[in-house]
Design an enzyme around this catalytic site. Sequence first.
Site, PDB file in Angstrom:
ATOM      1  N   GLU A 109      71.167  39.190  52.087  1.00 44.69           N
ATOM      2  CA  GLU A 109      69.841  39.730  52.388  1.00 44.69           C
ATOM      3  C   GLU A 109      70.011  41.234  52.571  1.00 44.69           C
ATOM      4  O   GLU A 109      70.823  41.675  53.373  1.00 44.69           O
ATOM      5  CB  GLU A 109      69.251  39.059  53.637  1.00 44.69           C
ATOM      6  CG  GLU A 109      67.993  39.696  54.164  1.00 44.69           C
ATOM      7  CD  GLU A 109      66.877  39.850  53.141  1.00 44.69           C
ATOM      8  OE1 GLU A 109      66.527  38.886  52.435  1.00 44.69           O
ATOM      9  OE2 GLU A 109      66.344  40.979  53.033  1.00 44.69           O
ATOM     10  N   GLY A 135      72.127  40.681  46.498  1.00 46.15           N
ATOM     11  CA  GLY A 135      72.369  39.371  45.902  1.00 46.15           C
ATOM     12  C   GLY A 135      72.732  39.481  44.430  1.00 46.15           C
ATOM     13  O   GLY A 135      73.476  38.650  43.894  1.00 46.15           O
ATOM     14  N   ASP A 155      66.147  33.951  44.469  1.00 46.59           N
ATOM     15  CA  ASP A 155      64.723  33.989  44.817  1.00 46.59           C
ATOM     16  C   ASP A 155      64.299  35.438  45.097  1.00 46.59           C
ATOM     17  O   ASP A 155      64.043  35.816  46.242  1.00 46.59           O
ATOM     18  CB  ASP A 155      64.520  33.104  46.063  1.00 46.59           C
ATOM     19  CG  ASP A 155      63.068  32.986  46.479  1.00 46.59           C
ATOM     20  OD1 ASP A 155      62.172  33.299  45.673  1.00 46.59           O
ATOM     21  OD2 ASP A 155      62.832  32.578  47.640  1.00 46.59           O
TER      22      ASP A 155
HETATM   23  C1  LIG Z   1      61.210  35.945  48.199  1.00 46.49           C
HETATM   24  S1  LIG Z   1      62.085  36.575  49.571  1.00 46.49           S
HETATM   25  C2  LIG Z   1      63.276  35.339  49.893  1.00 46.49           C
HETATM   26  C3  LIG Z   1      62.764  34.111  50.550  1.00 46.49           C
HETATM   27  C4  LIG Z   1      63.809  33.075  50.837  1.00 46.49           C
HETATM   28  N1  LIG Z   1      64.649  32.815  49.689  1.00 46.49           N
HETATM   29  C5  LIG Z   1      63.171  31.778  51.279  1.00 46.49           C
HETATM   30  O1  LIG Z   1      62.938  30.911  50.407  1.00 46.49           O
HETATM   31  O2  LIG Z   1      62.920  31.607  52.461  1.00 46.49           O
HETATM   32  C6  LIG Z   1      63.080  37.829  48.851  1.00 46.49           C
HETATM   33  C7  LIG Z   1      64.041  38.493  49.837  1.00 46.49           C
HETATM   34  O3  LIG Z   1      64.968  39.294  49.101  1.00 46.49           O
HETATM   35  C8  LIG Z   1      65.284  40.442  49.867  1.00 46.49           C
HETATM   36  N2  LIG Z   1      65.871  41.393  48.894  1.00 46.49           N
HETATM   37  C9  LIG Z   1      65.282  42.308  48.098  1.00 46.49           C
HETATM   38  N3  LIG Z   1      66.174  42.838  47.253  1.00 46.49           N
HETATM   39  C10 LIG Z   1      67.368  42.229  47.510  1.00 46.49           C
HETATM   40  C11 LIG Z   1      68.663  42.296  46.934  1.00 46.49           C
HETATM   41  N4  LIG Z   1      68.945  43.118  45.898  1.00 46.49           N
HETATM   42  N5  LIG Z   1      69.636  41.507  47.440  1.00 46.49           N
HETATM   43  C12 LIG Z   1      69.387  40.656  48.465  1.00 46.49           C
HETATM   44  N6  LIG Z   1      68.177  40.542  49.044  1.00 46.49           N
HETATM   45  C13 LIG Z   1      67.184  41.296  48.564  1.00 46.49           C
HETATM   46  C14 LIG Z   1      63.984  40.818  50.503  1.00 46.49           C
HETATM   47  O4  LIG Z   1      64.212  41.612  51.659  1.00 46.49           O
HETATM   48  C15 LIG Z   1      63.392  39.439  50.842  1.00 46.49           C
HETATM   49  O5  LIG Z   1      63.746  39.038  52.131  1.00 46.49           O
END
Ligand SMILES: C[S@@+](CC[C@H](N)C(=O)[O-])C[C@H]1O[C@@H](n2cnc3c(N)ncnc32)[C@H](O)[C@@H]1O
Length: 272
Positions: A109, A135, A155
Amino acid sequence: MNYRHAYHAGNFADCFKHALLLALLDSFARKAAPYFVLDTHAGAGGYDLDADAAQRTGEADGGIRRLIRSADPELARYLGLVRELGLYPGSPALIRAALRENDRLACCELHPEDAATLRRRFRRDPRVEVHERSGWEALTGLLPPGERRGLVFIDPPFEARDEFQTLAEGLVRGHARFGTGVFAAWYPIKQMAAVRGFHADLRSSGLRDIVAVELHLRDVTDPDRLNGCGLAVIAPPYRFEEQAESIAHAVLAGVGDGETGAGTHVLRLADE
Ligand SMILES: C[S@@+](CC[C@H](N)C(=O)[O-])C[C@H]1O[C@@H](n2cnc3c(N)ncnc32)[C@H](O)[C@@H]1O
């Protein structure tokens, strides 16, 4: 990074992806050997749906707050865990609940606040690692796992214009590292051109055994709305297509308003 999942937690897309996620996880538990899960975009792991952020959008009202009343057996596993976990669970909390004693979860995250919340939440569980890192980069850095069996759940927030392309490239990169893994990638359906482009990229990627499960709330005509969403799965488990169709159908029955064009679809994008 503007996206905060607290505003969207519990929406129909969350329900769809999480119900399918649990079906994928449970397929690993059919064998005794331990498995590994990488949750590349993990979020905070739990959300208060009565808090200001969730209330401001009201998205959970069209998602989990309706679906929780469903008695469909296809959703029993997912809704049972939502009830049991108390605080509305994000993907890492659901994955953690599915893990057995020797299975492992690595979460990435990038948002410092959400990463810190997640770390606090899981600090007493030696099966779970939390990484405040990208990620996308973890698809190379954290793969392959020693277990050689497992799920990579992707995601992304879909804030960037080229996120579909990044996703297709990420799947290819991750799969090159972890060829025995199952990959599941969520995507939004706002306009069909972008979705068709993504499907075409996957079809021509050289990856084998790809299925896309989709839920459409309505005809995809207004690109400013989340008209539906999908999950692309590489190397799905035995009979996943039938199970996914039933799960998607049950979610739509719970959250849909019977709009024109509503439906579920399971598409095979590449053969085994
Ligand atoms: C759609 S949400 C995830 C929801 C989670 N998978 C769930 O189902 O509860 C996307 C998340 O990715 C994070 N994010 C954005 N860019 C990212 C990256 N390059 N690597 C990891 N996390 C990232 C955001 O802060 C956000 O919390």
